[in-house]
Scaffold this active site. Structure first.
Site, PDB file in Angstrom:
ATOM      1  CD  GLU B 172      -3.048  -1.310   2.041  1.00 14.99           C
ATOM      2  OE1 GLU B 172      -3.240  -0.323   2.763  1.00 14.99           O
ATOM      3  OE2 GLU B 172      -3.702  -2.365   2.124  1.00 14.99           O
ATOM      4  CG  HIS B 374     -14.761  -7.861   7.849  1.00 17.43           C
ATOM      5  ND1 HIS B 374     -14.250  -7.278   8.985  1.00 17.43           N
ATOM      6  CD2 HIS B 374     -13.876  -7.618   6.857  1.00 17.43           C
ATOM      7  CE1 HIS B 374     -13.095  -6.676   8.685  1.00 17.43           C
ATOM      8  NE2 HIS B 374     -12.854  -6.877   7.406  1.00 17.43           N
ATOM      9  CD  GLU B 376      -8.126  -7.077   9.909  1.00 19.20           C
ATOM     10  OE1 GLU B 376      -8.539  -6.591   8.844  1.00 19.20           O
ATOM     11  OE2 GLU B 376      -6.948  -7.509  10.051  1.00 19.20           O
ATOM     12  CD  GLU B 455      -5.431  -5.286   5.024  1.00 24.86           C
ATOM     13  OE1 GLU B 455      -6.089  -6.229   5.459  1.00 24.86           O
ATOM     14  OE2 GLU B 455      -5.934  -4.186   4.721  1.00 24.86           O
ATOM     15  CD  GLU B 479      -8.267   1.380   2.197  1.00 26.20           C
ATOM     16  OE1 GLU B 479      -9.076   1.518   1.257  1.00 26.20           O
ATOM     17  OE2 GLU B 479      -7.428   0.469   2.247  1.00 26.20           O
TER      18      GLU B 479
END
Lengths: 676, 676
Positions: B172, B374, B376, B455, B479
């Protein structure tokens, strides 16, 4: 409903000493600011709110007078908006959109001579034009311009393509590519590219009775008009009312969009010729290349090219394959000895004894072909002007409607007799010669003669006003491949021309050499392309008179490839650019003005290319036959220039053709409808 | 008739010590030479007879063994030619042409261990792939690769776009543009452009059980594979038979042709999933952006975003406008405290008390929408792997078929327990994590779960083999505009991505922010585009799962512009590129896979553009309505980002639209047939 946003704005946020008027292009992409700051006039150019040209001076330096570039007040502002379409007699496109906003700023000196100067701006979406008007006025009658103040003050560096203007007598150089910040003094069209592809070209339009403008770099990114002087140092001799040529700045998102920008033509006066029925674009062959390769001579003697017999051979060849004309160089007396030094010996009505002009013009007429006259002056324009009326009258009587002129002076100045009877030598591109070239055009028009001018003044769009001004040279043409000591035109030459010289107008490049290696006559020279690229040049390089330059026997030896030259038109309904990288490659398609056929030319430099060509320009609802003349699978300009391949494919508007261009190669395609 | 030119040549003109085998691409544009010189293997790449990559080494350095890069003889050569078309389950194009010539060179050491190494070359017209095979053999069983010798020895400088690989843990970053000769170590896809527009991109395909390849510059223009190491310094732990990922070199005439090169997909294994009926591309909204702008939190508490009530609001919104899914982040326990440091606290089956997952999945189902799970991990993959099967089973039961995973570790290494029970920290892009990501994909497939990985490990085309591997991040996404201290993604970011990151595969960039200025929640941040450019990103950035990322109220506030997001498909029949300049602008058109509609996206960097878009892709014989969502006449990303204009035009295959992109702007167009 507000139909148009008024193009003019006064800026409120300026120092009290300055006035600013903004004129925007029809869609608002481009803006010009005229600024009068402490009496001194400037202009700026913006594109999408970004500054392209920062404050740049305007005005003139006059002889024995104060400069006409400061101490002004604005006496009047007028604006106009034009959105019209006009039609060319012939050209790269039949219909030309002329859509601009105009501002005339009328200035007058606040004190002293109180001279008046008007500046006219026209802002198009594809560029800017501005010119100076010096109206009739008490304190300015006869005058001499010693310098033009016009600046082009760019804000950053660009990649520039240029030929140096170090002699003011020649255009026949190879183009150089360097940063703007490294050029010296250059000719126009002067073309630059930003690192995002933005393309800018500076030139002039309607050069009628003025000196040619070259561009001198006077700051890191700043150029200034540098006019070609008379022998006495004066740049322009004039009297009020005077109007300058347009200074033009074409600005395009891509180099390809430069090619289809018709700003130069738009900034010329409309056609002045009432009857244009005698103006006919066409193709020709001729006795020309054989002299360049040394097979025959211009001068008389055993190898004389322009003989009755040889000319008949060319007439027969032209008639057989449908060519309109046969050019014959070396037909008239004056070629013997050093004709470049002794141009005054040329006689433009006296043929050599072995050239029976009456018999030949009659023979040609019978065969449906016409002879093309040739007037090489050797730069002796006084001799030419003295004979011109007689000569053109003579040609008209013989049915000769096209004359190719020549001014080969090898960079020498041109002899003139001044007011005092003294001999002076003038620059090829100065006001004296601008007047001469114009005089030839106007005289020719009276005798219904079309012109093909070699060693010309640069093209500034005069063909719109005098459509008998067909084509011209003004750059290194094919003949350099026959004899130049520097190896001829490199493969990149013809992928630079469309973005530089050809922006000015048509060029008589004389393409179509099939005997690429010239081994019989010029073993140390060659043409630096593949054969297929020679065909593609007929589409890439627009000329309303287009030569098939090679010897008849070389065309007969490749009869299949020759068919493309037989078929290709020279007058177009429209032109589009499919690929364009300056100095790398270019693909252009053009629609025949007199049929539903389209033609494609694609050429590359010394690198091979794979290009995708979407055929969106073809009429939908129709199938077309594509006759494809391409480089063979092993073609290479160095090792296999004669490897070409001809194939047919049925295509339509949804087809995407893959063009495979060999190193130094090209592709030429004829598309014709196979359904109603 | 000879149907195919045999792709293999042995070169006769080499020193006795060297052998050379040439393999050419189907049309002969590209050639690879394999050279064995004094036992050492090399390859070269030619294009149109010009050398692009000079002799470059091949082979490996192994632990506690002699290097496997010299002392070879050729034991066998086999060739193959494939010309087939295969179909994607979903994608940027339905049908993919796979046309190549293949050479397998089998090498064996002449002495010593006499180990065997095969190198497989595939040559396409649009690039090269090669990979290493280590067959099962007596003297090479278990082994550790300490280095890969693969070189890319370019012959001159290029303009390169890259992100630095200095951590091996993140992708990123903003892309940099510099000469090849000035880069250090970079990630792939690594893209370069020649000064004639030739575009080259180095990447890898089918990264399955190997370390990621980065590229280190080891000579002026020479790159070498630099594999991401394990914590113990070993690059790859393997045993024979082993097969490496493909090393890929895509070579295109223009940057646009890179975008439509499917070489990476072609070099992956075909689909391994028998039933793909459950794999459905779609669009989603979700509880995500509101956390990024600070309106709500992932963690529990008064601002908790993932509440039953809030989720219902999103479900209602999704149902109202036809979105397929609703992503909810922060729904499961583990977010409280420093979750980035304490990823092992995440529980993937336990919702927060204020999130009634059963009620919500039932509510969603009733509304014709599905929740998107989701996961994470905070980089705690051990914790994730331990729960993964249970979690996926749980989701499947609830009707959740899409899971977005996350590995936010802020560049930290990933904890692993080694064979001896010791804690080790592994690089995000090393073999350990490559194995993990693959394991997640395979596990998800068993539970009919589609993946959207943030990621991630880089995309190397695994989606062909596991089409439930839908999309991923792997670059700076939207983002960063919400909170990054460096001003967010500059306007040029999204005109670099299509030529770099996006060559690898789909990206979940999460476009569609309408509240450009974020003034209510993030007055110091903003989105650096116009609103119209946000729409165009849906076409430019391919993703089979595409988010409408903004808050429902911001879409309701621009209901007319929102219609484009409602209409735009995510699965395409075909893709074409109309304009492409890396870092400047790009225009892409795509045809909906399930209708006759086409969509156009065109975006620019901080400079305004005027681009001509020929609509040759539309079916001829048909009229289409073009619904054009464009920048308004005064739009500018800085001063007027919300100035947009929607208009309709009837167009057809012969239409050439003029796209006017404001500085930082874009245009989005829907074309639908209005005739049969």
């Amino acid at each position: 409903m507000l139909k148009r946003i008024w193009p003019l704005f006064f800026c409120l946020f300026l120092p009290l000493s300055a006035q600013q008027i903004t004129l925007q292009s029809p869609s608002g992409i481009l803006k010009v600011n005229f600024i009068l700051d402490q009496g001194r006039p400037y202009y700026q150019v913006y594109r999408f709110n970004e500054i392209l040209i920062d404050s740049s001076r305007l005005g003139f330096v006059l002889k024995n007078q104060p400069p006409l570039d400061a101490n002004f007040k604005i006496t009047d502002l007028t604006t106009d908006s034009v959105d019209q379409t006009w039609e060319q007699v012939w050209g790269e496109a039949a219909k030309i959109l002329n859509h601009y906003n105009q501002l005339i700023v009328r200035l007058q000196e606040k004190s002293g001579l109180q001279r008046r100067l008007n500046i006219v701006f026209r802002v198009y979406d594809d560029g800017i034009g501005f010119r100076y008007q010096l109206p009739d006025q008490k304190n300015l009658k006869q005058f001499a311009i010693m310098d033009e103040r016009t600046e082009f003050n760019f804000t950053h560096d660009y990649s520039a393509w240029w030929i140096k203007a170090y002699q003011w007598n020649r255009y026949e150089y190879l183009y150089q590519n360097s940063p703007l910040s490294q050029i010296d003094t250059v000719h126009t069209p002067f073309t630059m590219e930003g690192n995002d592809g933005l393309a800018i070209s500076i030139h002039e339009a309607s050069l009628t009775d003025f000196a040619s403008m070259t561009l001198a770099r006077t700051g890191r990114y700043k150029l200034e008009a540098d006019l070609v002087p008379w022998s006495d140092g004066v740049k322009v001799k004039a009297q009020t009312p005077m109007i300058s040529p347009w200074r033009t700045i074409q600005i395009a998102e891509t180099p390809g969009d430069l090619i289809t920008s018709y700003l130069i033509l738009n900034l010329n006066e409309p056609n002045k010729l009432k009857d244009v029925s005698w103006i006919k674009p066409g193709k020709y062959v001729g006795i020309w290349w054989e002299m360049h390769i040394g097979k025959s001579t211009w001068s008389s003697g055993p190898k004389h090219g322009a003989t009755t017999e040889n000319t008949k051979k060319y007439i027969d060849f032209a008639a057989k394959y449908g060519f309109d004309g046969v050019l014959v160089e070396g037909w008239n007396t004056g070629w013997d000895g050093d004709w470049i030094k002794n141009g005054e010996k040329f006689n433009f009505t006296t043929p050599y004894p072995d050239f029976d002009i009456k018999q030949l013009t009659a023979y040609a007429r019978k065969k449906g072909v016409q002879l093309i006259g040739h007037n090489e002056t050797g730069g002796s324009v006084l001799n030419y002007e003295a004979q011109m009326e007689d000569a053109f009258r003579f040609y008209q009587k013989l049915g000769i409607h096209i004359v190719k002129t020549g001014y080969v002076a090898h960079g020498r100045e041109i002899k003139r007799i001044d007011e005092n009877g003294q001999v002076q030598y003038e620059m090829h591109h100065g006001q004296f010669m601008v007047r001469h070239y114009r005089k030839v055009v106007e005289t020719a028009a009276r005798y219904h003669i079309m012109l093909d001018v070699h060693e010309p003044i640069k093209d500034t769009g005069i063909r719109r006003t005098y459509p008998n001004m067909m084509t011209r040279e003004g750059a290194r043409g094919q003949e350099f491949n026959a004899w130049s000591a520097d190896g001829g035109n490199p493969p990149e030459h013809t992928v630079i021309l469309p973005f530089t010289r050809l922006l000015a107008g048509p060029m008589d490049f004389t393409p179509g050499i099939f005997d690429i290696m010239l081994s019989q006559y010029r073993p140390n020279n060659r043409v630096n392309t593949t054969l297929a690229k020679q065909l593609a040049l007929y589409v890439i390089i627009f000329s309303p008179l287009q030569m098939a330059a090679d010897l008849p026997e070389n065309y007969e030896a490749h009869r299949d490839a020759f068919q493309f030259i037989i078929d290709v038109p020279v007058d177009w309904e429209e032109t589009r650019v499919l690929h364009a990288r300056i100095g790398d490659y270019v693909t252009i398609v053009r629609k025949d003005r007199h049929s539903d056929e389209w033609y494609l030319g694609s050429i590359t430099d010394e690198h091979g290319r794979i290009l995708k060509a979407p055929l969106y320009f073809l009429d939908q609802n129709r199938k077309y036959m594509a006759e494809i003349y391409r480089d063979g699978d092993h073609a290479d300009w160095q090792s296999a220039p004669l490897d070409y391949f001809i194939e047919k494919k049925i295509v339509d508007a949804n087809t995407v053709l893959t063009l495979r261009l060999a190193p130094g190669g090209g592709t030429a395609i004829r598309f014709y409808p196979i359904e109603k």
